[in-house]
Design an enzyme around this catalytic site. Structure first.
Site, PDB file in Angstrom:
ATOM      1  N   HIS A 244       0.883  -1.183   0.000  1.00 46.47           N
ATOM      2  CA  HIS A 244       0.000   0.000   0.000  1.00 46.47           C
ATOM      3  C   HIS A 244       0.910   1.219   0.000  1.00 46.47           C
ATOM      4  O   HIS A 244       1.686   1.406   0.951  1.00 46.47           O
ATOM      5  CB  HIS A 244      -0.888   0.004   1.241  1.00 46.47           C
TER       6      HIS A 244
ATOM      7  N   ASP B 180       3.472  -5.122   2.620  1.00 45.94           N
ATOM      8  CA  ASP B 180       2.186  -4.529   3.022  1.00 45.94           C
ATOM      9  C   ASP B 180       2.295  -3.016   3.274  1.00 45.94           C
ATOM     10  O   ASP B 180       1.977  -2.221   2.389  1.00 45.94           O
ATOM     11  CB  ASP B 180       1.632  -5.259   4.250  1.00 45.94           C
TER      12      ASP B 180
ATOM     13  N   GLU C 117      -7.130 -12.375   6.207  1.00 44.08           N
ATOM     14  CA  GLU C 117      -6.086 -11.779   7.056  1.00 44.08           C
ATOM     15  C   GLU C 117      -6.606 -11.889   8.493  1.00 44.08           C
ATOM     16  O   GLU C 117      -6.122 -12.705   9.272  1.00 44.08           O
ATOM     17  CB  GLU C 117      -5.839 -10.314   6.661  1.00 44.08           C
TER      18      GLU C 117
HETATM   19  N1  HPA Z   1      -5.231  -4.992   5.442  1.00 43.01           N
HETATM   20  C1  HPA Z   1      -6.294  -4.284   5.071  1.00 43.01           C
HETATM   21  N2  HPA Z   1      -6.218  -3.043   4.649  1.00 43.01           N
HETATM   22  C2  HPA Z   1      -5.035  -2.473   4.592  1.00 43.01           C
HETATM   23  C3  HPA Z   1      -3.897  -3.143   4.968  1.00 43.01           C
HETATM   24  C4  HPA Z   1      -4.007  -4.479   5.406  1.00 43.01           C
HETATM   25  O1  HPA Z   1      -3.025  -5.176   5.760  1.00 43.01           O
HETATM   26  N3  HPA Z   1      -2.885  -2.277   4.802  1.00 43.01           N
HETATM   27  C5  HPA Z   1      -3.387  -1.141   4.323  1.00 43.01           C
HETATM   28  N4  HPA Z   1      -4.704  -1.241   4.198  1.00 43.01           N
HETATM   29 ZN    ZN Z   2      -2.562  -5.053   2.650  1.00 41.83          ZN
END
Ligand code: HPA
Ligand code: ZN
EC number: 3.5.4.2
Length: 343
Positions: A21, A284, A206
């Site tokens: 991101h 990430d 996740e």
């Molecule tokens: N998960 C969900 N949304 C997100 C993440 C993540 O790890 N990182 C940035 N936005």
């Molecule tokens: Zn992510």
């Protein structure tokens, strides 16, 4: 500890980062610099106290800080500076290709024009292509805590820019708070994106259950799952992921910092790999989770005692799971097979 010889070999191993991101690459130093440039006051007295706040209990506790940090992004130059800092960093880590997620809604909700976001990101990405030989694509991601209507509005506002950024913007993603925001909420907007010819990915599994991974495949028709580590809870899903070779973009240091796993030695990455899944390693939100791409490789290799065969497989998976054209994949795969790793 990974030896310096192994770290150097890992750096030289061609690899792609597929789960990143861009707003998660804003280092506290840059947050402070941009706040000053834009005459904003931050609720932290200094860089050290902002960094000290990066202690998370779950995904939401991180997202709160991540959205707050992104508020310093105001101008095209801000988006460029953030992106260029990341591209230079990941190039040093030996990435040869990156697929970058960005969240327009985080910015348009604050009155920033979506064209400003695209322009700043694209200028950096195109410059990195020519100057660093680092290829890239953009994955425009919808925030799942917002409504379906909001996602449709985001898509509509971006579509007039599609041609101008056709070399970069090829995919759609789904991120933000997973629990309580299941894939089905975005079924129609993903259907529209598929009709429009975009490649599709989504975060699932996740914090959310294995069911969300299955629904992301069935209802959203994604090609790749971001995270996906909870898939292990459903043996039938595991068989499907294996037989369809669906890539999982796993982010070990993120999982550690967000308490999805208690310890890296407990991470299921090696088990997923051993079961034949197309697992990749990614960072990430590296500015928040304490490590960029290479740190994720070295710390995971250490914690799980991964073999050379597994390391090479992870790098090859990252290329295979990318949206690069077949001939470019072939180029990098043959480089990976020739790359030496110390015994
Ligand atoms: N998960 C969900 N949304 C997100 C993440 C993540 O790890 N990182 C940035 N936005
Ligand atoms: Zn992510």
């Amino acid at each position: 500890m990974t030896s310096s010889t192994l770290t150097a070999a890992l750096r030289a191993l061609p690899k792609a980062e597929l789960h990143l991101h861009i707003e998660g690459t804003l280092e506290p130093e840059l947050i402070f610099a941009l706040a000053q440039r834009n005459q904003q006051t931050l609720p932290y007295p200094d860089i050290a106290s902002l960094r000290a706040a990066y202690s998370f209990t779950n995904l939401q506790s991180f997202l709160d800080l991540y959205y707050a940090g992104a508020q310093v992004l105001q101008t095209e130059q801000d988006f460029y500076d953030m992106s260029m800092a990341y591209l230079q960093r990941v190039h040093q880590d030996g990435a040869v290709h990156v697929e970058i997620m960005f969240d327009p809604q985080t910015h348009t909700s604050r009155g920033i024009d979506i064209e400003v976001v695209f322009a700043g990101l694209a200028r950096a990405l195109r410059q990195a292509r020519t100057e660093l030989g680092l290829s890239s694509y953009l994955i425009m991601s919808f925030l799942r805590h917002l409504s379906e209507a909001d996602a449709f509005a985001c898509l509509e506002s971006a579509l007039p820019l599609r041609e101008q950024y056709a070399d970069l913007w090829i995919a759609i993603g789904l991120d933000s708070a997973e629990l309580g925001n299941p894939p089905e909420k975005f079924q129609r907007v993903f259907e529209r994106c598929k009709e429009l010819g975009f490649r599709l990915v989504a975060h699932a599994g996740e914090e959310g259950p294995a069911d969300y991974v299955r629904d992301a495949l069935d209802l959203l028709q994604v090609e790749r799952i971001d995270h996906g580590i909870r898939s292990e809870e459903d043996p039938a899903l595991m068989m499907r992921l294996r037989s369809q070779a669906t890539p999982l973009t796993v982010c070990p240091l993120s999982n550690l910092r967000l308490k999805v796993v208690n310890d890296l030695t407990q991470h299921n990455l090696k088990r997923l790999l051993d079961q034949g899944l197309c697992v990749t390693i990614n960072s990430d939100d590296p500015a928040y989770f304490g490590g960029y791409l290479l740190d994720n490789y070295t710390q995971t290799i250490d914690a799980l005692d991964l073999t050379d065969v597994e390391i090479r497989q992870l790098a090859a998976n990252s290329i295979n799971a990318s949206f690069l054209p077949p001939e470019q994949k072939q180029h990098w795969l043959s480089k990976i097979s020739q790359s030496p790793l110390p015994a």
